[in-house]
Scaffold this motif. Structure first.
Motif, mmCIF file in Angstrom:
data_model
loop_
_atom_site.group_PDB
_atom_site.id
_atom_site.type_symbol
_atom_site.label_atom_id
_atom_site.label_comp_id
_atom_site.label_asym_id
_atom_site.label_seq_id
_atom_site.Cartn_x
_atom_site.Cartn_y
_atom_site.Cartn_z
ATOM 1 N N ASN A 97 -30.131 14.221 11.713
ATOM 2 C CA ASN A 97 -30.252 15.290 10.665
ATOM 3 C C ASN A 97 -31.390 16.360 10.691
ATOM 4 O O ASN A 97 -30.845 16.975 10.163
ATOM 5 N N ASN A 149 -31.257 20.136 10.938
ATOM 6 C CA ASN A 149 -31.238 21.188 10.129
ATOM 7 C C ASN A 149 -32.740 22.256 10.283
ATOM 8 O O ASN A 149 -33.035 23.238 9.670
ATOM 9 N N LYS A 181 -31.243 24.184 13.515
ATOM 10 C CA LYS A 181 -30.885 25.705 12.333
ATOM 11 C C LYS A 181 -31.545 26.649 11.726
ATOM 12 O O LYS A 181 -31.277 27.987 11.842
ATOM 13 N N SER A 182 -32.851 26.308 10.361
ATOM 14 C CA SER A 182 -33.380 27.059 10.417
ATOM 15 C C SER A 182 -34.356 27.724 11.235
ATOM 16 O O SER A 182 -34.531 29.423 11.194
ATOM 17 N N ASP A 188 -23.389 25.200 15.931
ATOM 18 C CA ASP A 188 -24.044 24.231 15.377
ATOM 19 C C ASP A 188 -23.719 23.313 16.837
ATOM 20 O O ASP A 188 -25.009 22.705 16.660
ATOM 21 N N ARG A 209 -27.223 21.393 17.479
ATOM 22 C CA ARG A 209 -27.038 19.767 17.845
ATOM 23 C C ARG A 209 -27.340 19.162 19.414
ATOM 24 O O ARG A 209 -28.060 18.190 19.483
ATOM 25 N N THR A 265 -40.104 17.534 13.947
ATOM 26 C CA THR A 265 -39.233 16.053 13.701
ATOM 27 C C THR A 265 -39.709 15.056 13.637
ATOM 28 O O THR A 265 -39.421 13.873 12.835
#
Length: 544
Positions: A459, A463, A466-467, A476, A480, A509
């Motif tokens: 998750n 994010n 994607k940012s 997407d 991912r 992350t």
């Protein structure tokens, strides 16, 4: 009986349990030759090592599994299926080892473990691989609890901490070697499938010892097989397993497979809550069970020491799981390591962990004050975890090695002593329950921490990616896929800028995930401060 420095009674005494010392001074290995016992220990330790190996071996084969079988959304289950199934069956196994012949249970567990391993190696689809991992996890739980039960049954209380340490060390070394061996197979001509097939010849070599050397013991010869099956709380066992599986599913799939506010996610959380309430009521009110037979030792919750041991042992397990899974992953993304090279980076952790597991097991009977071990260990885990939270793609390898080693000191000190302390603080008839109780804390929290870490990785990682890729209009699924590793389309694209952006995002992350290690260490420190400042006496010989 344990002795306390402040002359206070033990927690279990306060709750009305029988005294620890039965007053008998019988050698629990009467009739067993030294050579037979040595071979038994070797077989049990190697079995524990195989169990540990399978707990983490999926950490470094996921990219190759994704390439061969696809379905990135199912990748977390390759690692989670094994510990999830183990924890779901630990309590029934713990009860079974108090009733049935321990040798028969151990052999049955080995058969199940090998069957699951064979299915994993031959898996034609990701679903088949996940099912195989779950089957192997059930067998592995029985193998590990069997080893701990043998240590408890055939050793004195003085010997038990060292034997437990050796069992835990074998499992821990297996956990640490798992990524190394998995990585080696994944980049070899044997392929990732032999990371699972390897269990078959290993068990074949050990089988004669299990069949003809390992001693047999029936803990309840006064009961028939039918009575023994009736003495197991099957309703409680089923509800307990359902609770754990539901939790793992909803944590793993929410956000990545379906949105947190999606109907399926909400329904799963509701069903999980209902099952949790049902289990609490069923165990607390003894519905369809009794005090003696219920699957969860509810009376342990009256013991401050046992509850704190559970929390501290679980925290150490969580820290170990996160470091083992995400340190190699960090090196793969940031240093471009192969799976094998990344796994070898765990060597500082391996060496330090081994030294301190053995040191704790050897010195605990002498020192006696277990709360000091938890305090010191918790401090080291907190420091190591906090430092791991500072790393990024530019951090030197030497510094990361040092942070690993600091964490390993703390984890090694705490990893196995909970078994010896818990057994010392309960009556003889509750010893199998105490072993299962601590095992749920250890293995269960590893599984839970990996599920939470996997959810964060999927998750938060998505994010951040994607940012970072905002304005590039990338789909997407493509974004991912970067979380699958260097075999993903993002890293095989050859676009240096895109790869650099992905590396920075993934490193960030993983850095966030390491905060779980620091939090686990802090929880251990708090638990240690709440423990009794007492000296337990492990010098008394166990009754026969």
């Amino acid at each position: 009986m344990e002795k306390t420095s402040d002359n206070s009674t033990s927690d279990v005494e306060a709750s009305g349990e029988e005294p620890v010392n039965s007053g008998q001074h019988v050698n629990p290995r009467d009739g067993i030759k030294n050579s037979q016992w040595i071979l038994t220990c070797i077989a049990l330790y190697l079995g524990a090592l195989l169990y540990g190996l399978d707990t983490t071996i999926a950490a470094d084969v996921q990219a190759q599994v994704y390439e061969a079988l696809g379905h990135i959304e199912k990748l977390p289950w390759i690692g989670l299926g094994f510990p999830m199934a183990s924890v779901a069956t630990i309590l029934p196994f713990g009860r079974a080892y108090a009733l049935f012949n321990i040798k028969v249970l151990l052999l049955s567990s080995i058969v199940v473990f090998e069957a699951g391993s064979a299915l994993c190696g031959a898996a034609p689809t990701s679903d088949a691989l996940i099912i195989g991992r779950a089957i192997a996890g059930v067998g592995g739980a029985g193998m590990y609890l069997g080893a701990l039960t043998y240590s408890s049954t055939f050793t004195t209380k003085t010997e038990a901490p060292l034997y437990n340490a050796l069992t835990g060390l074998s499992w821990g070394v297996g956990c640490i070697l798992g990524p190394v061996i998995g990585g080696a197979f994944s980049v070899s001509s044997a392929t990732w499938r032999w990371a699972f097939y390897i269990n078959l010849p290993a068990a074949g070599i050990l089988l004669p010892i299990y069949l003809f050397i390992v001693p047999s013991k029936n803990p309840r010869p006064d009961l028939t097989i039918k009575q023994k099956f009736a003495d197991i709380d099957w309703i409680g066992a089923i509800i307990y397993a359902t609770i754990f599986v539901l939790f793992m599913i909803v944590v793993t799939f929410s956000g990545s497979t379906f949105a947190w506010n999606y109907t399926t996610s909400i329904v799963l959380w509701v069903v999980f809550g209902v099952c949790l309430i049902a289990f609490t009521l069923q165990q607390g009110l003894k519905i369809f069970t009794t005090d003696e037979h219920r699957i969860f030792p509810v009376h342990f919750l009256k013991s401050r020491s046992l509850v704190l041991l559970y929390i501290a042992t679980g925290s150490a397990g969580a820290a170990q799981g996160v470091v083992l899974y995400y340190t190699p992953l960090f090196f793969q993304f940031t240093k471009g390591d192969s799976p094998l090279q990344a796994a070898v980076r765990l060597l500082p952790f391996i060496c330090v962990f081994i030294v301190f597991v053995m040191a704790a097991g050897a010195t605990l009977p002498i020192v006696g004050r277990y709360n000091l071990y938890y305090f010191v260990g918790g401090c080291f885990i907190s420091i190591g975890g906090a430092l791991l939270c500072t790393i990024n793609e530019t951090t030197s390898t030497g510094k990361i090695y040092g942070y690993e080693a600091l964490s390993a000191i703390g984890i090694g000190l705490l990893f196995q002593i909970g078994y010896a302390v818990a057994v010392a603080k309960v009556s003889p008839k509750d010893e199998p329950k105490a072993i299962g109780f601590i095992n749920v804390a250890q293995i269960g929290t590893i599984a839970i921490s990996l599920a939470i870490a996997g959810s964060i990785f999927q998750n938060v990682g998505f994010n951040l990616l994607k940012s970072a890729f905002a304005g590039r209009h990338l789909p997407d699924d493509y974004i991912r896929s970067a979380l699958a590793g260097t075999l993903s389309p993002v890293f095989s694209s050859g676009d240096a800028e895109i790869i650099h952006v992905a590396v920075v995002a993934v490193a960030e992350t993983i850095r966030k995930i390491f905060s779980l290690v620091a939090a686990a260490g802090a929880l251990v420190v708090v638990s240690s401060l709440l423990m009794r400042f007492e000296k337990i006496d492990l010098s008394i010989v166990a009754g026969g």
